[in-house]
Every structure is written in C-alpha cells, then in structure tokens.
Scaffold this active site. Structure first.
Site, short mmCIF file in Angstrom:
data_model
loop_
_atom_site.label_atom_id
_atom_site.label_comp_id
_atom_site.label_asym_id
_atom_site.label_seq_id
_atom_site.Cartn_x
_atom_site.Cartn_y
_atom_site.Cartn_z
N CYS A 99 0.84 -1.19 0.00
CA CYS A 99 0.00 0.00 0.00
C CYS A 99 0.88 1.24 0.00
O CYS A 99 1.87 1.30 0.75
CB CYS A 99 -0.91 -0.01 1.23
SG CYS A 99 -2.02 1.39 1.34
N HIS A 141 -9.27 -3.85 -1.85
CA HIS A 141 -8.28 -3.08 -1.08
C HIS A 141 -8.62 -1.59 -1.09
O HIS A 141 -8.63 -0.93 -0.04
CB HIS A 141 -6.89 -3.33 -1.71
CG HIS A 141 -5.78 -2.54 -1.11
ND1 HIS A 141 -4.74 -3.12 -0.43
CD2 HIS A 141 -5.51 -1.20 -1.10
CE1 HIS A 141 -3.89 -2.19 -0.02
NE2 HIS A 141 -4.33 -1.02 -0.42
N GLU A 142 -8.93 -1.05 -2.28
CA GLU A 142 -9.19 0.38 -2.39
C GLU A 142 -10.52 0.77 -1.75
O GLU A 142 -10.62 1.82 -1.11
CB GLU A 142 -9.15 0.83 -3.86
CG GLU A 142 -7.80 0.65 -4.53
CD GLU A 142 -6.64 1.28 -3.78
OE1 GLU A 142 -6.81 2.34 -3.15
OE2 GLU A 142 -5.53 0.70 -3.82
N HIS A 145 -10.15 1.26 1.86
CA HIS A 145 -9.62 2.59 2.21
C HIS A 145 -10.76 3.58 2.45
O HIS A 145 -10.68 4.43 3.33
CB HIS A 145 -8.74 3.15 1.09
CG HIS A 145 -7.30 2.79 1.19
ND1 HIS A 145 -6.50 3.15 2.25
CD2 HIS A 145 -6.50 2.09 0.35
CE1 HIS A 145 -5.28 2.71 2.06
NE2 HIS A 145 -5.25 2.06 0.91
#
Length: 190
Positions: A99, A141-142, A145
């Site tokens: 990341c 993953h994004e 966030h």
C-alpha cells in the site's frame, strides 16, 4: 500532493459519498492520477495499481485503478466514484499486498477471488463491474480505504505474514516480533 501514510488519522476515517460530480471532484481525481504517477517514478520495482482519495487526505468515496495492470508504461487510470461492492464470491485466498500509505511493508492478505461492484465514472455513467483475481483484490483493497480499513487490518496470523522489498525487488520475510509488533503507527490498538 503528498501521499499520506500511517498513522495519519485520515486513513482511518470513513469517506463521504459524492452527491454530484463537481470541478472539485474532478480536481481530486487529477491529483490522484498525478500522485500515483509521481510515486511510481520513485519506486523502480513497484507498480501504482490504484489509489483511494483518503490517501491524499480527501475523505471522499473515489478510487482510481490502472487501466492495464501489466504495463507500467501505460499510466492511464480509470476513476470510480462511490464504488460499492455488491457481492464477493469464492473462498478467501491469501496473496501479497502492499500500500502506498503503508510504506515498505507487504503482507499476505485474505481476499475474495471474485467481486461485483457498482460505481459512477467521471462522466456520470453508472457502471457495474465483475472482477476476478488481481483486479478483484485491488478493488477490495481500495474500497476498504474508503471505510478507513488498511490491508494490515485483515492479517490475523501476523507471525509469517509480513514482508519487505529488498534492493533487487524481491520480497523478504519480516520478523513480526522484531520489526512490527511494537509499531504503534501500524497497530495503534495493540
């Protein structure tokens, strides 16, 4: 703009939904693209596959994803506004993740091999996306966030799950007890 890193509290905040695609939203997307390209130029062995707006300090539900994940020479990114996972499929599979906001550390992260999501493109077009394997992992993953979740939060068995990139571009094991356990920037609640 500089990419923010742990322990910046903005990385742990839930992002707000975009109500309208304004010049400000388009400016954030442009900043994300530029920052991704700039970061990549400084990291010879790494690819900036994607980025979420919170990584630049904007807690807005925007992510960008590289058009071609196999071509570092193609710097084009697709912006997804208000991305929302509709369904994850398959059995959790662990694979390496890194990341931009957790510098120098990689981890074996369990993710679903398939995901379906909906989002809005920059021009206002609503899209539905089916993704598998690496792209599915990147999207999960994004979107994490946007909810204040980092990849390290998914690692339950920490003893053999962390790695560092050596000067040849290879991942080397990182001893959890010696290098990570007491790092309050990564795990403030432990």
């Amino acid at each position: 703009m500089e990419i923010i890193t742990t322990p910046n509290p903005k990385l742990r905040q839930k992002s707000t939904k975009i109500g309208q695609i304004t010049p400000e939203v388009l400016d954030i997307i442009a900043q994300m693209r530029k920052s991704s390209e700039d970061w990549e130029k400084e990291h010879e062995f790494e690819l900036s596959a994607a980025m979420a707006a919170p990584q630049l300090g904007h807690n807005k539900r925007i992510i960008i994803v590289r058009e071609d994940l196999n071509d570092k020479k193609n710097p084009n990114f697709i912006a997804l506004i208000n991305p929302e996972i509709i369904k994850n499929e398959g059995e959790l599979t662990s694979d390496y993740e890194g990341c931009l906001s957790v510098p120098s550390i990689y981890g074996l992260v369990p993710r679903y091999p398939k995901t379906r999501l909906k989002a809005i493109l920059e021009d206002g077009t609503e899209v539905r996306i089916k993704a598998a394997d690496g792209l599915a992992r990147i999207l999960q993953h994004e979107i994490d966030h946007l909810d204040g979740i980092l990849f390290i939060d998914h690692i339950k068995d920490k003893t053999d799950a962390f790695f560092v990139l050596d000067n040849k571009g290879d991942l080397q094991p990182l001893d959890y007890d010696q290098n990570i356990k007491d790092n309050k920037d990564l795990f403030p609640d432990e």
